[in-house]
Design a protein around this motif. Structure first.
Motif, PDB file in Angstrom:
ATOM      1  N   LEU A   1       0.408  -1.149  -0.027  1.00 48.54           N
ATOM      2  CA  LEU A   1       0.375  -0.121   0.046  1.00 48.54           C
ATOM      3  C   LEU A   1       0.436   1.511   0.141  1.00 48.54           C
ATOM      4  O   LEU A   1       0.668   2.188  -0.349  1.00 48.54           O
ATOM      5  CB  LEU A   1      -1.025  -0.036   1.299  1.00 48.54           C
ATOM      6  N   GLY A   2       1.458   1.489   0.752  1.00 48.56           N
ATOM      7  CA  GLY A   2       3.343   2.467   0.486  1.00 48.56           C
ATOM      8  C   GLY A   2       3.393   2.788  -0.952  1.00 48.56           C
ATOM      9  O   GLY A   2       3.518   4.144  -0.852  1.00 48.56           O
ATOM     10  N   ILE A   3       3.898   1.514  -1.643  1.00 46.35           N
ATOM     11  CA  ILE A   3       4.109   2.080  -2.948  1.00 46.35           C
ATOM     12  C   ILE A   3       2.891   2.346  -3.801  1.00 46.35           C
ATOM     13  O   ILE A   3       2.993   3.462  -4.836  1.00 46.35           O
ATOM     14  CB  ILE A   3       4.491   0.532  -3.502  1.00 46.35           C
ATOM     15  N   LEU A   4       2.165   1.821  -3.262  1.00 47.52           N
ATOM     16  CA  LEU A   4       0.624   1.943  -4.342  1.00 47.52           C
ATOM     17  C   LEU A   4       0.177   2.902  -4.036  1.00 47.52           C
ATOM     18  O   LEU A   4      -0.165   4.270  -4.573  1.00 47.52           O
ATOM     19  CB  LEU A   4      -0.743   0.950  -4.278  1.00 47.52           C
ATOM     20  N   GLY A   5       0.371   4.211  -2.403  1.00 52.83           N
ATOM     21  CA  GLY A   5       0.074   5.143  -2.695  1.00 52.83           C
ATOM     22  C   GLY A   5       1.184   6.155  -2.042  1.00 52.83           C
ATOM     23  O   GLY A   5       0.613   7.044  -3.034  1.00 52.83           O
ATOM     24  N   PHE A   6       2.291   6.257  -2.505  1.00 53.79           N
ATOM     25  CA  PHE A   6       3.353   7.240  -2.968  1.00 53.79           C
ATOM     26  C   PHE A   6       3.392   7.325  -4.303  1.00 53.79           C
ATOM     27  O   PHE A   6       2.473   8.608  -5.020  1.00 53.79           O
ATOM     28  CB  PHE A   6       4.249   6.905  -2.279  1.00 53.79           C
ATOM     29  N   PHE A   7       2.831   6.255  -5.017  1.00 54.87           N
ATOM     30  CA  PHE A   7       3.305   6.550  -6.616  1.00 54.87           C
ATOM     31  C   PHE A   7       1.698   6.499  -7.016  1.00 54.87           C
ATOM     32  O   PHE A   7       1.721   7.778  -8.319  1.00 54.87           O
ATOM     33  CB  PHE A   7       3.608   5.281  -7.292  1.00 54.87           C
ATOM     34  N   LYS A   8       0.969   6.195  -6.549  1.00 52.03           N
ATOM     35  CA  LYS A   8      -0.805   6.942  -7.464  1.00 52.03           C
ATOM     36  C   LYS A   8      -1.794   8.657  -6.475  1.00 52.03           C
ATOM     37  O   LYS A   8      -2.199   8.864  -7.173  1.00 52.03           O
ATOM     38  CB  LYS A   8      -1.106   5.982  -7.054  1.00 52.03           C
ATOM     39  N   TYR A   9      -1.033   8.071  -5.050  1.00 49.08           N
ATOM     40  CA  TYR A   9      -2.535   9.053  -4.874  1.00 49.08           C
ATOM     41  C   TYR A   9      -1.287   9.891  -3.990  1.00 49.08           C
ATOM     42  O   TYR A   9      -2.079  10.789  -3.296  1.00 49.08           O
ATOM     43  CB  TYR A   9      -2.543   8.179  -3.322  1.00 49.08           C
ATOM     44  N   TRP A  10       0.002  10.595  -3.867  1.00 50.22           N
ATOM     45  CA  TRP A  10       0.990  11.495  -3.449  1.00 50.22           C
ATOM     46  C   TRP A  10       0.741  13.001  -3.876  1.00 50.22           C
ATOM     47  O   TRP A  10      -0.109  13.601  -3.622  1.00 50.22           O
ATOM     48  CB  TRP A  10       2.495  10.936  -3.138  1.00 50.22           C
ATOM     49  N   GLY A  11       0.341  12.277  -5.173  1.00 52.97           N
ATOM     50  CA  GLY A  11      -0.274  14.033  -5.499  1.00 52.97           C
ATOM     51  C   GLY A  11      -1.382  14.625  -5.421  1.00 52.97           C
ATOM     52  O   GLY A  11      -1.105  15.788  -5.846  1.00 52.97           O
ATOM     53  N   PHE A  12      -2.323  14.053  -5.570  1.00 49.39           N
ATOM     54  CA  PHE A  12      -3.325  13.848  -5.455  1.00 49.39           C
ATOM     55  C   PHE A  12      -3.961  14.557  -4.026  1.00 49.39           C
ATOM     56  O   PHE A  12      -4.075  15.618  -3.690  1.00 49.39           O
ATOM     57  CB  PHE A  12      -4.416  12.477  -5.242  1.00 49.39           C
ATOM     58  N   PHE A  13      -3.238  13.817  -2.551  1.00 54.97           N
ATOM     59  CA  PHE A  13      -3.804  14.210  -2.210  1.00 54.97           C
ATOM     60  C   PHE A  13      -2.666  15.334  -1.139  1.00 54.97           C
ATOM     61  O   PHE A  13      -3.464  16.256  -0.681  1.00 54.97           O
ATOM     62  CB  PHE A  13      -3.734  12.979  -0.605  1.00 54.97           C
ATOM     63  N   THR A  14      -1.945  15.490  -1.822  1.00 55.11           N
ATOM     64  CA  THR A  14      -1.392  16.555  -1.272  1.00 55.11           C
ATOM     65  C   THR A  14      -1.276  17.909  -1.745  1.00 55.11           C
ATOM     66  O   THR A  14      -1.442  18.949  -1.305  1.00 55.11           O
ATOM     67  CB  THR A  14       0.661  16.217  -1.581  1.00 55.11           C
ATOM     68  N   ALA A  15      -2.210  17.941  -3.221  1.00 54.98           N
ATOM     69  CA  ALA A  15      -2.400  18.924  -4.020  1.00 54.98           C
ATOM     70  C   ALA A  15      -4.193  19.674  -3.096  1.00 54.98           C
ATOM     71  O   ALA A  15      -4.155  20.933  -2.784  1.00 54.98           O
ATOM     72  CB  ALA A  15      -2.371  18.642  -5.509  1.00 54.98           C
ATOM     73  N   GLU A  16      -5.102  18.514  -2.345  1.00 54.99           N
ATOM     74  CA  GLU A  16      -5.591  18.421  -2.239  1.00 54.99           C
ATOM     75  C   GLU A  16      -5.783  19.111  -0.815  1.00 54.99           C
ATOM     76  O   GLU A  16      -6.906  20.113  -0.348  1.00 54.99           O
ATOM     77  CB  GLU A  16      -6.950  17.562  -2.687  1.00 54.99           C
ATOM     78  N   ALA A  17      -5.478  18.922  -0.028  1.00 52.82           N
ATOM     79  CA  ALA A  17      -4.075  19.640   1.484  1.00 52.82           C
ATOM     80  C   ALA A  17      -3.859  20.536   0.840  1.00 52.82           C
ATOM     81  O   ALA A  17      -4.518  21.328   2.257  1.00 52.82           O
ATOM     82  CB  ALA A  17      -3.518  18.944   1.977  1.00 52.82           C
ATOM     83  N   ASP A  18      -2.977  20.734   0.323  1.00 49.73           N
ATOM     84  CA  ASP A  18      -2.283  22.344  -0.084  1.00 49.73           C
ATOM     85  C   ASP A  18      -3.453  23.651  -0.705  1.00 49.73           C
ATOM     86  O   ASP A  18      -3.501  24.253   0.223  1.00 49.73           O
ATOM     87  CB  ASP A  18      -1.849  22.399  -1.402  1.00 49.73           C
ATOM     88  N   ALA A  19      -4.669  22.960  -1.080  1.00 45.16           N
ATOM     89  CA  ALA A  19      -5.528  24.161  -1.352  1.00 45.16           C
ATOM     90  C   ALA A  19      -6.518  23.871  -0.147  1.00 45.16           C
ATOM     91  O   ALA A  19      -7.099  25.339  -0.144  1.00 45.16           O
ATOM     92  CB  ALA A  19      -6.599  23.101  -2.831  1.00 45.16           C
ATOM     93  N   LEU A  20      -6.831  23.163   0.853  1.00 39.57           N
ATOM     94  CA  LEU A  20      -7.748  22.912   1.717  1.00 39.57           C
ATOM     95  C   LEU A  20      -7.465  23.878   2.605  1.00 39.57           C
ATOM     96  O   LEU A  20      -7.207  24.537   3.238  1.00 39.57           O
ATOM     97  CB  LEU A  20      -7.793  21.582   1.823  1.00 39.57           C
TER      98      LEU A  20
END
Length: 473
Positions: free
Chosen positions: A85-104
């Protein structure tokens, strides 16, 4: 490599030629090398991720099986799950969640400095991490034994026919086929030929000819569309994604049959489903059963009462939507399917599938099929749209005047021409309850079927070669 490319078939011809001359153990070694070449052809750097996932799960499963202490077994299981899940989370979701958190944070008035990275998504990462992780879970549960040799397990994780878009095979099903000598008889060759030709027909003739229609509609501003164009775009995408993904699954299964393997069916005529649960017994079966066995049941399944069941369904489908991609429309798509499952249960319409409800009248069955098909088509709008704004814009347009245009006439003709025969083939296999029925008919019928598919592949090539849609997941 794309299954619908000359490069792949040259590669596969070489693999098949070597395979016939080698003994069992050498076959496995050669298939492992071929699988890494197949994946590395896209980008060799990401082979390290497959090797990491393979090595961690091989060691973790060995440790789980050999340990007598429950705490230690659980620790190794956590190591396996966390790594995948760490491999999957970093490569697939890191950009999405950091961008959403940054916007929030910025919306709340904070000066955010979160590291937003543009990370390349490794092809097929969602498939092989789920396959590898399920092996460790199954060993922990006592449902399978750990592989004795690392190279055999590595082949299970990276077997090239199903590596990048499934089906997501269980170790209890695929590993024994790797460990035992394999033969290819006349029936296996015949089945493989049918699967490959029908898979190419689904992908090249149906899906790739639908792609220009879909792309044209979804790339235009919603203000320029008519209601008829929105509807035809959704219908066209319904058959694009079905032809594309079921085509890949058929080709993968056919190639495997020619190598002596029998992969699971990943599709069973999904557009003849009568309910949401029936649909998920037919569409992307390897993922839906994975989510059921490793997520839904782990959450409690249907134990604990109706409200807990509804909660578990919603969580499972929401996470299933997120599995498909790091975007809000995939989350909404998952929530929508969760609501469908819950709604049908509340209405008492989810009592069985269309092959078991023999007492149902034909009229009612057809009505349920048509209703379910259109509910699924609406979900494809959520799935295909580039943004939530596009979804709302297209829905608003669909509620306006029909606006039939020459483009709609052309698109509807193409849809009938290419998707019609696919539906006929599905109808026949549905009626006979046998996905291999077309090759159990008379020789004349089979010759006609194969000739039709081959001729359409030659006469109706798509305007451009398209990657398989599920490569992005």
């Amino acid at each position: 490599m794309l299954f619908n490319s000359f490069v792949f078939w040259g590669f596969f011809a070489a693999v098949l030629l070597l395979y016939r001359w080698l003994p069992h153990r050498s076959q496995n070694h050669m298939l492992l090398v071929a699988s890494y070449i197949f994946y590395g052809y896209w980008d060799y750097r990401f082979l390290s991720l497959i090797l990491l996932s393979t090595a961690v799960d091989y060691v973790a499963a060995k440790a789980v099986a050999s340990s007598q202490h429950q705490g230690e077994r659980r620790t190794w299981l956590v190591v396996s799950i966390a790594t995948n899940l760490g491999i999957l989370g970093f490569f697939k979701y890191w950009g999405f969640f950091t961008a959403e958190a940054d916007a929030l944070l910025q919306a709340m008035g904070f000066n955010s400095a979160l590291p937003v990275l543009n990370i390349i998504l490794p092809i097929g990462i969602s498939f092989y991490t789920f396959q590898s992780m399920s092996y460790t879970i199954d060993v922990y549960r006592g449902q399978t034994k750990p592989a004795g040799r690392f190279l055999d397990f590595a082949l299970y994780v990276s077997f090239f026919p199903q590596l990048v878009a499934g089906p997501i095979e269980r170790s209890s099903r695929l590993l024994p086929q790797i460990l035992q000598p394999r033969t290819v008889d006349r029936q296996a060759f015949h089945e493989g030929l049918y699967l490959i030709i029908s898979g190419l027909f689904r992908k090249v003739v149906v899906a790739d000819n639908m792609a220009p229609i879909v792309n044209s509609i979804f790339s235009r501003p919603t203000s320029e569309l008519t209601a008829a164009e929105v509807m035809i775009g959704v219908y066209a995408f319904a058959f694009q994604i079905y032809g594309d993904f079921s085509g890949y699954s058929n080709i993968a299964k056919g190639i495997a049959r020619w190598l002596g393997f029998d992969l699971m069916w990943n599709f069973r005529n999904p557009y003849f489903a009568i309910s949401p649960s029936d649909f998920w017994r037919r569409w992307h079966i390897s993922l839906s059963t994975w989510l059921r066995d490793y997520l839904y049941i782990a959450l409690g399944g249907n134990r604990g009462g109706r409200l807990m069941t509804f909660r578990n369904l919603m969580l499972t489908m929401t996470l299933g939507g997120l599995w498909h991609g790091a975007a809000w429309n995939f989350v909404v798509w998952g929530v929508y399917h969760g609501l469908l499952l819950i709604g049908y249960r509340i209405a008492g319409l989810d009592g069985g599938d269309s092959t078991s409800t023999n007492k149902m009248s034909q009229f009612k069955r057809v009505l349920l099929i048509v209703l379910m098909f259109h509910l699924i088509c609406f979900s494809w709008l959520l799935f295909r749209a580039d943004s939530m704004e596009q979804i709302t814009g297209m829905l608003a347009t669909a509620g306006g005047g029909l606006g039939w245009t020459p483009f709609v006439t052309y698109s509807a003709t193409m849809l009938l021409l290419f998707a019609g025969p696919l539906l006929v083939l599905d109808y026949v296999t549905e009626r006979k309850n046998d996905l291999y029925y077309p090759i159990r008919t008379s020789g004349t019928t089979q010759i006609g079927m194969f000739a039709y598919m081959m001729l359409t592949l030659i006469i109706f090539p798509p305007p451009a070669t398209q990657e398989f849609i599920y490569f992005q997941f």
